[in-house]
Structure formats: C-alpha cells, structure tokens
Design an enzyme around this catalytic site. Sequence first.
Site, PDB file in Angstrom:
ATOM      1  N   CYS A  20       0.832  -1.202   0.000  1.00  0.00           N
ATOM      2  CA  CYS A  20       0.000   0.000   0.000  1.00  0.00           C
ATOM      3  C   CYS A  20       0.867   1.253   0.000  1.00  0.00           C
ATOM      4  O   CYS A  20       2.084   1.188   0.085  1.00  0.00           O
ATOM      5  CB  CYS A  20      -0.868  -0.011   1.239  1.00  0.00           C
ATOM      6  SG  CYS A  20      -1.853  -1.499   1.340  1.00  0.00           S
ATOM      7  N   GLY A  46      -1.141   0.722  -4.889  1.00  0.00           N
ATOM      8  CA  GLY A  46      -2.417   0.101  -4.527  1.00  0.00           C
ATOM      9  C   GLY A  46      -3.544   0.754  -5.288  1.00  0.00           C
ATOM     10  O   GLY A  46      -3.732   1.965  -5.174  1.00  0.00           O
ATOM     11  N   ASN A 121       1.225   0.561   5.593  1.00  0.00           N
ATOM     12  CA  ASN A 121       1.810  -0.191   4.487  1.00  0.00           C
ATOM     13  C   ASN A 121       2.742  -1.236   5.091  1.00  0.00           C
ATOM     14  O   ASN A 121       3.650  -0.885   5.819  1.00  0.00           O
ATOM     15  CB  ASN A 121       2.598   0.754   3.570  1.00  0.00           C
ATOM     16  CG  ASN A 121       3.455   0.044   2.531  1.00  0.00           C
ATOM     17  OD1 ASN A 121       4.500   0.548   2.136  1.00  0.00           O
ATOM     18  ND2 ASN A 121       3.030  -1.115   2.081  1.00  0.00           N
ATOM     19  N   GLY A 122       2.482  -2.498   4.775  1.00  0.00           N
ATOM     20  CA  GLY A 122       3.311  -3.576   5.314  1.00  0.00           C
ATOM     21  C   GLY A 122       2.433  -4.739   5.714  1.00  0.00           C
ATOM     22  O   GLY A 122       1.281  -4.842   5.270  1.00  0.00           O
ATOM     23  N   TYR A 261      10.835  -3.504  -8.474  1.00  0.00           N
ATOM     24  CA  TYR A 261       9.520  -3.376  -9.098  1.00  0.00           C
ATOM     25  C   TYR A 261       8.618  -2.294  -8.499  1.00  0.00           C
ATOM     26  O   TYR A 261       7.982  -1.544  -9.244  1.00  0.00           O
ATOM     27  CB  TYR A 261       8.797  -4.723  -9.025  1.00  0.00           C
ATOM     28  CG  TYR A 261       7.351  -4.659  -9.438  1.00  0.00           C
ATOM     29  CD1 TYR A 261       6.982  -4.624 -10.784  1.00  0.00           C
ATOM     30  CD2 TYR A 261       6.338  -4.615  -8.486  1.00  0.00           C
ATOM     31  CE1 TYR A 261       5.650  -4.541 -11.162  1.00  0.00           C
ATOM     32  CE2 TYR A 261       5.002  -4.535  -8.859  1.00  0.00           C
ATOM     33  CZ  TYR A 261       4.664  -4.495 -10.191  1.00  0.00           C
ATOM     34  OH  TYR A 261       3.359  -4.414 -10.563  1.00  0.00           O
TER      35      TYR A 261
HETATM   36  P1  AMP Z   1       3.536 -13.083 -13.745  1.00  0.00           P
HETATM   37  O1  AMP Z   1       2.773 -12.788 -14.989  1.00  0.00           O
HETATM   38  O2  AMP Z   1       2.680 -13.712 -12.683  1.00  0.00           O
HETATM   39  O3  AMP Z   1       4.812 -13.835 -13.977  1.00  0.00           O
HETATM   40  O4  AMP Z   1       3.934 -11.663 -13.136  1.00  0.00           O
HETATM   41  C1  AMP Z   1       5.081 -11.003 -13.620  1.00  0.00           C
HETATM   42  C2  AMP Z   1       4.764  -9.591 -13.957  1.00  0.00           C
HETATM   43  O5  AMP Z   1       4.081  -8.978 -12.883  1.00  0.00           O
HETATM   44  C3  AMP Z   1       6.034  -8.807 -14.226  1.00  0.00           C
HETATM   45  O6  AMP Z   1       5.870  -8.189 -15.471  1.00  0.00           O
HETATM   46  C4  AMP Z   1       6.126  -7.798 -13.111  1.00  0.00           C
HETATM   47  O7  AMP Z   1       6.342  -6.500 -13.618  1.00  0.00           O
HETATM   48  C5  AMP Z   1       4.797  -7.836 -12.405  1.00  0.00           C
HETATM   49  N1  AMP Z   1       4.946  -8.046 -10.961  1.00  0.00           N
HETATM   50  C6  AMP Z   1       5.955  -8.545 -10.245  1.00  0.00           C
HETATM   51  N2  AMP Z   1       5.690  -8.584  -8.934  1.00  0.00           N
HETATM   52  C7  AMP Z   1       4.455  -8.085  -8.800  1.00  0.00           C
HETATM   53  C8  AMP Z   1       3.594  -7.840  -7.701  1.00  0.00           C
HETATM   54  N3  AMP Z   1       3.930  -8.170  -6.460  1.00  0.00           N
HETATM   55  N4  AMP Z   1       2.373  -7.295  -7.952  1.00  0.00           N
HETATM   56  C9  AMP Z   1       1.989  -6.995  -9.203  1.00  0.00           C
HETATM   57  N5  AMP Z   1       2.751  -7.223 -10.278  1.00  0.00           N
HETATM   58  C10 AMP Z   1       3.963  -7.748 -10.095  1.00  0.00           C
END
Ligand code: AMP
Length: 488
Positions: A20, A46, A121-122, A261
């Site tokens: 968040c 978020g 957040n956490g 990220y």
């Molecule tokens: P996936 O399609 O499940 O392999 O998710 C990978 C993609 O989701 C990558 O392009 C990342 O930019 C993004 N991503 C990585 N970690 C997260 C996260 N915790 N929440 C949302 N998106 C994420």
Amino acid sequence: MAGLVRPARPRSESRPRDGCGVFAVLGHVDASAHTALGLHALQHRGQESAGIVSHDNGHFHTHRSLGLVGDTFSSPDVMDRLTGNAAVGHVRYSTTGGTILRNVQPLFAEFSFGGLAIAHNGNFTNGYSLRRELVKRGSIFQSTTDTEVVIHLMATSSYHAVEDRMIDALGQIQGAYSMVALTNDTVFGVRDPLGIRPLVVGTLDDATVLASETCALDIIGAKFVRDVRPGELVIVDAEGLHSVSLFPPARRRFCVFEYIYFARPDSVVEGAGVYEVRKRIGAELAREAPVEADIVVPVPDSGTPAAMGYASAAGIPFDLGIVRNHYVGRTFIEPTDRIRHLGVRLKHNANRASIAGRRIVLVDDSIVRGTTSTKIVEMMREAGAAEVHMRIASPPIVNPCYYGVDTPEKAELLASRLGVEEIAADIGVDSLAYLSIDGLYRATAGANRDDDAPQFCDACLSGDYPTGLTDQEGGDAPAQLPLLTEQA
Ligand code: AMP
C-alpha cells in the site's frame, strides 16, 4: 497493509499485488487536497481503494471508497467536506479480507483520549495471533485487516498518553510496517525496526509531510527532508517534529523488491534513485548474461529502465517492441484466471515494425507465475521475431513475501517449481537468464550480498526472512475471514 490469513485466500484473489501507500500532512490549510494529490502519485502502490481522514477543530472527516484516487476524490463536494489543516491518506491493495468497504483505510477509532486515524503499508507477521488474543480478551474487530490490531492494542494499553500507548502497541508487533496516524493535534509516522517498507519526511512551507515515496512529495512541490529511520517514531505537532527511537539499532533490511519493481522510478528511496538503480540492474544483467541480438525490448513499464541499462551496457539498440495500453486498470484484469490471461493482451501489444525478423532480448523486472512472460513471448513470435531471448532483472522469486507484498503461495511461483532451463521451455524462449543475487546487490548496495549480514530484505529471493513469522509457524489461522460479506 495486508490481511491476516494467507492460506485461505480464494484463488481469484491470489494474484500478486503491490503493497500500500501512505501519506500525511500537518499544518497546511489544504491538507486534504494535498493528500489526495500525494495518494495519486502513490497510486502504483495500490489501486483497490483510497481513503483520507482529515482533522478540523476537534472533528474528524473522512471519505473512503473502493477504486482509484482520481475517481474517489474527484468531486468538489467530497473535498469540501474534508476540512482542516491535517490529514492522513492511504491507497490499498487487499490480500485476505477482500475488497470490502470496512477494510478501506485509514481506519478510524474513538478512544478515551479522542479520535485516531491510522494508515499502514506492510504486514504484521504476528497479526493473527495478536488478534486472537485480543478477541479472547473482549476486543470486537470491525475489519479483517491486521492494521486494526494496533487500534485494539492501543485501546487496551495500560499507558495513558497516546504516544506511550502507540509505543506499547508497536512493541508487541512483529513484521513490516510503515504507518501514519492522526489525532486531534498530532501526526505520527513510524517504520518497523528493520525499515522494510519505505517512509519519507518532507516539508511544504510550514507544513510537515510524510509519504511512502518521494514522488508523492514532488507532486505537491514539497521538499524531501529525509527517510524515517528504521524503528523511528516521528511525532509532528504544533511544536514541529520530534523523534523517538523505539528499538535498539539493527542492521536495516529495506525491501529490495521496492528497487526491482514497486517504487516509482522517479522516487529516491533509502538514498538511491530508483531509476538509476534499475538501469544499473540492467547493466549488471548485460554483463552476466550477454547474448547476440539486434534489439533490446522492454516489457513496459516495469522493465523499461533495466532494458535501457542492458542495451547501453551491451551496445545493442534499445527499441520499443511492445506498446502498453495505459488505460487498463489492474483491478479490471484481476478477477479470474481466464481474464488474467486476457489481461496481458489488453495491456500489451507487439509493435510489429520493430519486431519482425529481428533477434530480440526481452527485458522484464521479474517473473512471478509466468503468465506475463508466456503471453509476451507468444506475441513476439506472432509478430515475426527471429529469436526471443528473455532477461529478467531480478533473481528468481521462489518464496512468498510476508511483509506486505502480495505474492502467491510458494507452489504458484514458477521458479519454485522449475529450474531456469525448464522455465525457458515453459515460456517458449530461445534463452533465459535471471540476474544473480550478487549482481542485484552490486547494482543496489554496491557490493555483493553479505550472507552473514545481508543489506536488504530479499526473503522472496533467498528465503532469509528477517523477522519471526509467528502466524505462518502457528498454522492455526481460521479458514474464513471475514464472517460478514459486504457489498462494495
Ligand atoms: P507473472 O505474470 O505472474 O509472472 O507476473 C510477472 C509480472 O508482474 C512482471 O511483469 C512484473 O512487472 C509484475 N509483478 C511482479 N511482482 C508483482 C507484484 N507483487 N504485484 C503486481 N505485479 C507484479
């Protein structure tokens, strides 16, 4: 902020999500308007709900809603009601507990000392166990968020002053937290003892501002002052800001995934510009995993700075081979597995003109389940790519995060089940390489990972969880929360 019970999460909710974002202002006549803008800058942290609580002359005002900041706070009527020179705000992605209004933060409670609004957040790693104890002692919880535990711990504290009650409550909590809180005359900001999640202090004229990231200071023209230190409680009132160190000094373990990220590239977190760090990550990746290719293509937007770093270190032209549709909200693509797959197509499209006939290096920040990579690679093939080489700007994600990043269960993490060669075959690339953990540390901390004293929290990559995991170890969380289903 996250919910309390991980194992019971329905499948439709088990998509990875951001943690968040929090924001607070004290001492500005337009406190709520500035908070709405700050939350807008933190929207990437978020997208599920947004809320503000303001304080004006002994009265608190709130508006909280499911949806994006822009939609929630677009009405002049809403903003006009949020009067006062102090406000706290929150943007949220839920985990367990789901999309229900009573979980939307900031939470507010009336204590013997007056009102208090809190935004978090956490994730507390002993949140459920504390909740169970509190319920046994008579507490009645209104939400299913772990954040509410703080309210009950404060309410039942034997201390008198707000500050002492808060310190008493925080002393019982385990896990990751960057929180802001608002009472009649004071704004509080606090980070967990290891500083896992970010929180910064800024100033705007005579006002003090707290925010998850510096991009939220920039949007209102506030000046960055410093990070809140791990384990530090900052107390802002009419006298200014003073600070209390709550815990003995410990080596900080800031979340390395914020660099990979989460954080916005224009933010400076823990002294380092996120954009520059991501470019360095890309350059490390190029050194560790070179490949002969015609162009480097980012998976936008999260892969873009790392792809720039890769291209420049490898001496390969950077090209926008994928175009992203910015009007696709994350919530829209979430609900079911079927739509999740479609979501990748809604969000990204191949730019045929740059892909056809070319050997491409695709750079993305991470692979979680592999859904995005599989679809993007397929898209590249359909657009006529001669070769597709995937380079991932992080080490494999092999463990869930219990500190506020909603990753899926271990079994759903692609890299926890398959080795690199198997993943390459699974997603259909000609070659695949991840950044090494030392490469990541060189790009972020400037030195290899010190195994005896790691410089970050990298539990999702290493399995080295820096705090106790009471709730996970207890394994006795209830099957269902909440008991009441509420229409959003
Ligand atoms: P996936 O399609 O499940 O392999 O998710 C990978 C993609 O989701 C990558 O392009 C990342 O930019 C993004 N991503 C990585 N970690 C997260 C996260 N915790 N929440 C949302 N998106 C994420």
